[in-house]
Design a protein around this motif. Structure first.
Motif, PDB file in Angstrom:
ATOM      1  N   ARG A  85     -25.500  -9.015   9.330  1.00 45.32           N
ATOM      2  CA  ARG A  85     -24.669  -9.741   8.369  1.00 45.32           C
ATOM      3  C   ARG A  85     -23.966  -8.772   7.430  1.00 45.32           C
ATOM      4  O   ARG A  85     -24.563  -7.800   6.977  1.00 45.32           O
ATOM      5  N   ALA A  86     -22.723  -9.070   7.129  1.00 46.23           N
ATOM      6  CA  ALA A  86     -21.963  -8.254   6.175  1.00 46.23           C
ATOM      7  C   ALA A  86     -21.108  -9.173   5.315  1.00 46.23           C
ATOM      8  O   ALA A  86     -20.549 -10.157   5.809  1.00 46.23           O
ATOM      9  N   GLU A  87     -21.046  -8.852   4.034  1.00 44.67           N
ATOM     10  CA  GLU A  87     -20.190  -9.570   3.087  1.00 44.67           C
ATOM     11  C   GLU A  87     -19.430  -8.519   2.282  1.00 44.67           C
ATOM     12  O   GLU A  87     -20.018  -7.793   1.491  1.00 44.67           O
ATOM     13  N   ILE A  88     -18.131  -8.443   2.519  1.00 43.77           N
ATOM     14  CA  ILE A  88     -17.293  -7.435   1.886  1.00 43.77           C
ATOM     15  C   ILE A  88     -16.402  -8.114   0.861  1.00 43.77           C
ATOM     16  O   ILE A  88     -15.625  -9.011   1.195  1.00 43.77           O
ATOM     17  N   SER A  89     -16.527  -7.710  -0.398  1.00 46.27           N
ATOM     18  CA  SER A  89     -15.694  -8.248  -1.473  1.00 46.27           C
ATOM     19  C   SER A  89     -14.533  -7.296  -1.721  1.00 46.27           C
ATOM     20  O   SER A  89     -14.740  -6.111  -1.988  1.00 46.27           O
ATOM     21  N   LEU A  90     -13.326  -7.821  -1.598  1.00 46.41           N
ATOM     22  CA  LEU A  90     -12.122  -7.052  -1.892  1.00 46.41           C
ATOM     23  C   LEU A  90     -11.666  -7.458  -3.280  1.00 46.41           C
ATOM     24  O   LEU A  90     -11.394  -8.638  -3.536  1.00 46.41           O
ATOM     25  N   LEU A  91     -11.614  -6.485  -4.170  1.00 46.53           N
ATOM     26  CA  LEU A  91     -11.348  -6.750  -5.580  1.00 46.53           C
ATOM     27  C   LEU A  91      -9.984  -6.196  -5.981  1.00 46.53           C
ATOM     28  O   LEU A  91      -9.823  -4.986  -6.151  1.00 46.53           O
ATOM     29  N   PRO A  92      -8.970  -7.058  -6.106  1.00 46.47           N
ATOM     30  CA  PRO A  92      -7.633  -6.604  -6.473  1.00 46.47           C
ATOM     31  C   PRO A  92      -7.603  -6.048  -7.896  1.00 46.47           C
ATOM     32  O   PRO A  92      -8.225  -6.594  -8.793  1.00 46.47           O
ATOM     33  N   SER A  93      -6.875  -4.952  -8.055  1.00 47.86           N
ATOM     34  CA  SER A  93      -6.770  -4.316  -9.364  1.00 47.86           C
ATOM     35  C   SER A  93      -5.343  -3.838  -9.600  1.00 47.86           C
ATOM     36  O   SER A  93      -4.736  -3.219  -8.720  1.00 47.86           O
ATOM     37  N   SER A  94      -4.835  -4.102 -10.797  1.00 46.92           N
ATOM     38  CA  SER A  94      -3.494  -3.614 -11.134  1.00 46.92           C
ATOM     39  C   SER A  94      -3.507  -2.096 -11.324  1.00 46.92           C
ATOM     40  O   SER A  94      -2.476  -1.442 -11.217  1.00 46.92           O
ATOM     41  N   LEU A 149      -5.133   8.859 -11.023  1.00 42.40           N
ATOM     42  CA  LEU A 149      -6.539   8.598 -10.703  1.00 42.40           C
ATOM     43  C   LEU A 149      -7.086   9.686  -9.778  1.00 42.40           C
ATOM     44  O   LEU A 149      -6.362  10.237  -8.965  1.00 42.40           O
ATOM     45  N   HIS A 150      -8.377   9.967  -9.897  1.00 44.75           N
ATOM     46  CA  HIS A 150      -9.071  10.928  -9.030  1.00 44.75           C
ATOM     47  C   HIS A 150     -10.354  10.278  -8.513  1.00 44.75           C
ATOM     48  O   HIS A 150     -11.452  10.663  -8.923  1.00 44.75           O
ATOM     49  N   PRO A 151     -10.209   9.285  -7.627  1.00 46.01           N
ATOM     50  CA  PRO A 151     -11.383   8.526  -7.195  1.00 46.01           C
ATOM     51  C   PRO A 151     -12.272   9.316  -6.232  1.00 46.01           C
ATOM     52  O   PRO A 151     -11.802  10.199  -5.514  1.00 46.01           O
ATOM     53  N   ILE A 152     -13.548   8.973  -6.234  1.00 46.82           N
ATOM     54  CA  ILE A 152     -14.468   9.569  -5.261  1.00 46.82           C
ATOM     55  C   ILE A 152     -14.665   8.626  -4.081  1.00 46.82           C
ATOM     56  O   ILE A 152     -15.180   9.029  -3.044  1.00 46.82           O
ATOM     57  N   ALA A 153     -14.252   7.372  -4.222  1.00 43.73           N
ATOM     58  CA  ALA A 153     -14.371   6.396  -3.141  1.00 43.73           C
ATOM     59  C   ALA A 153     -13.525   5.174  -3.469  1.00 43.73           C
ATOM     60  O   ALA A 153     -13.153   4.952  -4.623  1.00 43.73           O
ATOM     61  N   LEU A 154     -13.220   4.370  -2.440  1.00 42.56           N
ATOM     62  CA  LEU A 154     -12.541   3.085  -2.653  1.00 42.56           C
ATOM     63  C   LEU A 154     -13.526   2.049  -3.160  1.00 42.56           C
ATOM     64  O   LEU A 154     -13.156   1.110  -3.848  1.00 42.56           O
ATOM     65  N   GLY A 155     -14.771   2.218  -2.772  1.00 39.50           N
ATOM     66  CA  GLY A 155     -15.810   1.265  -3.129  1.00 39.50           C
ATOM     67  C   GLY A 155     -17.116   1.694  -2.510  1.00 39.50           C
ATOM     68  O   GLY A 155     -17.299   2.859  -2.138  1.00 39.50           O
ATOM     69  N   SER A 156     -18.025   0.738  -2.373  1.00 40.02           N
ATOM     70  CA  SER A 156     -19.346   1.079  -1.856  1.00 40.02           C
ATOM     71  C   SER A 156     -19.926  -0.056  -1.037  1.00 40.02           C
ATOM     72  O   SER A 156     -19.508  -1.207  -1.143  1.00 40.02           O
ATOM     73  N   LEU A 157     -20.907   0.313  -0.210  1.00 39.58           N
ATOM     74  CA  LEU A 157     -21.690  -0.640   0.569  1.00 39.58           C
ATOM     75  C   LEU A 157     -23.136  -0.515   0.122  1.00 39.58           C
ATOM     76  O   LEU A 157     -23.592   0.585  -0.207  1.00 39.58           O
ATOM     77  N   ILE A 210     -25.446  -6.515   4.495  1.00 39.75           N
ATOM     78  CA  ILE A 210     -24.803  -5.361   3.877  1.00 39.75           C
ATOM     79  C   ILE A 210     -23.712  -5.936   2.984  1.00 39.75           C
ATOM     80  O   ILE A 210     -22.876  -6.717   3.434  1.00 39.75           O
ATOM     81  N   LEU A 211     -23.759  -5.578   1.702  1.00 39.65           N
ATOM     82  CA  LEU A 211     -22.786  -6.073   0.738  1.00 39.65           C
ATOM     83  C   LEU A 211     -21.838  -4.950   0.354  1.00 39.65           C
ATOM     84  O   LEU A 211     -22.274  -3.822   0.128  1.00 39.65           O
ATOM     85  N   GLY A 212     -20.555  -5.248   0.291  1.00 43.35           N
ATOM     86  CA  GLY A 212     -19.572  -4.240  -0.059  1.00 43.35           C
ATOM     87  C   GLY A 212     -18.676  -4.694  -1.192  1.00 43.35           C
ATOM     88  O   GLY A 212     -18.352  -5.877  -1.284  1.00 43.35           O
ATOM     89  N   ASN A 213     -18.298  -3.759  -2.042  1.00 47.03           N
ATOM     90  CA  ASN A 213     -17.309  -3.985  -3.098  1.00 47.03           C
ATOM     91  C   ASN A 213     -16.246  -2.906  -2.959  1.00 47.03           C
ATOM     92  O   ASN A 213     -16.555  -1.725  -3.094  1.00 47.03           O
ATOM     93  N   ILE A 214     -15.024  -3.330  -2.675  1.00 47.39           N
ATOM     94  CA  ILE A 214     -13.947  -2.380  -2.421  1.00 47.39           C
ATOM     95  C   ILE A 214     -12.714  -2.799  -3.217  1.00 47.39           C
ATOM     96  O   ILE A 214     -12.276  -3.949  -3.137  1.00 47.39           O
ATOM     97  N   GLY A 215     -12.155  -1.863  -3.966  1.00 47.48           N
ATOM     98  CA  GLY A 215     -10.948  -2.118  -4.718  1.00 47.48           C
ATOM     99  C   GLY A 215      -9.719  -2.043  -3.827  1.00 47.48           C
ATOM    100  O   GLY A 215      -9.645  -1.202  -2.929  1.00 47.48           O
ATOM    101  N   ILE A 216      -8.776  -2.945  -4.066  1.00 48.63           N
ATOM    102  CA  ILE A 216      -7.495  -2.929  -3.351  1.00 48.63           C
ATOM    103  C   ILE A 216      -6.384  -3.115  -4.379  1.00 48.63           C
ATOM    104  O   ILE A 216      -6.608  -3.663  -5.448  1.00 48.63           O
ATOM    105  N   PRO A 217      -5.169  -2.660  -4.057  1.00 46.30           N
ATOM    106  CA  PRO A 217      -4.045  -2.931  -4.964  1.00 46.30           C
ATOM    107  C   PRO A 217      -3.814  -4.439  -5.089  1.00 46.30           C
ATOM    108  O   PRO A 217      -3.937  -5.173  -4.099  1.00 46.30           O
ATOM    109  N   ARG A 218      -3.507  -4.889  -6.274  1.00 43.61           N
ATOM    110  CA  ARG A 218      -3.328  -6.320  -6.526  1.00 43.61           C
ATOM    111  C   ARG A 218      -2.235  -6.917  -5.639  1.00 43.61           C
ATOM    112  O   ARG A 218      -2.360  -8.036  -5.142  1.00 43.61           O
ATOM    113  N   ASP A 219      -1.148  -6.166  -5.406  1.00 40.44           N
ATOM    114  CA  ASP A 219      -0.053  -6.712  -4.602  1.00 40.44           C
ATOM    115  C   ASP A 219      -0.397  -6.823  -3.119  1.00 40.44           C
ATOM    116  O   ASP A 219       0.327  -7.441  -2.352  1.00 40.44           O
ATOM    117  N   ALA A 220      -1.530  -6.267  -2.685  1.00 41.51           N
ATOM    118  CA  ALA A 220      -1.951  -6.400  -1.288  1.00 41.51           C
ATOM    119  C   ALA A 220      -2.672  -7.722  -1.048  1.00 41.51           C
ATOM    120  O   ALA A 220      -2.817  -8.159   0.096  1.00 41.51           O
TER     121      ALA A 220
END
Length: 168
Positions: free
Chosen positions: A72-81, A91-99, A106-116
């Motif tokens: 099972r996997a649940e991936i949350s895509l979190l739009p951010s301006s 920005l100098h990110p070390i990752a887009l998100g995490s699992l 397996i739960l995931g939180n991943i940032g995406i551009p708001r316009d996507a």
């Protein structure tokens, strides 16, 4: 003075940090949900007078890597301006998100551009997206960093070839 060689500062050799193993995570999409909230910001010193939250959750079956104990996997895509092209240059990110591994999924939180968000929702509503492909570190202490994200209608030959590599 004697001709003895001068001792070095550090007799110990520096150990290099081992490179993180990169793993491909593939989820077959079985469902999704979207939530939205808009309210007045109740923080003491708010940056913005409003609080807005958009949350897209994609649920499915983990196809890769094959050694994970849960399917099972649940991936949350979190739009951010903050991730919009003009704002993310500094920005100098070390990752887009995490699992994260839990007992049931397996739960995931991943940032995406708001316009996507809009085109992603349109493709999900139309039933076109079938797979979430992520690349990141191997799980360590029940957590992994995600470095890339793709939503696809089908797996390509390259994606299928990754199956043998991920099991190594």
């Amino acid at each position: 003075m004697t001709g003895k060689p001068k001792p070095t500062k550090s007799a110990k050799k520096r150990r290099r940090k081992p490179r993180e193993e990169i793993v491909d995570y593939v989820v077959a999409i079985e469902g999704w949900d979207w939530g939205y909230s808009f309210s007045l910001n109740s923080e003491r010193q708010p940056i913005d007078a409003y609080d807005e939250f958009r949350h897209l959750q994609v649920k499915g079956r983990l196809l890769r890597p094959p050694w994970q104990k849960t399917e099972r996997a649940e991936i949350s895509l979190l739009p951010s301006s903050d991730l919009e092209e003009e704002r993310r240059r500094d920005l100098h990110p070390i990752a887009l998100g995490s699992l994260h591994v839990t007992q049931g999924a397996i739960l995931g939180n991943i940032g995406i551009p708001r316009d996507a968000l809009t085109p992603i929702l349109q493709m999900l509503i139309a039933g076109k997206f079938n797979f979430v492909l992520m690349r990141g570190s191997r799980f360590r202490h029940r957590s992994a960093k995600v470095n890339s994200l793709r939503l696809e209608t089908k797996l390509t030959e390259d994606d299928v070839a990754l199956e043998g590599e991920s099991a190594a």
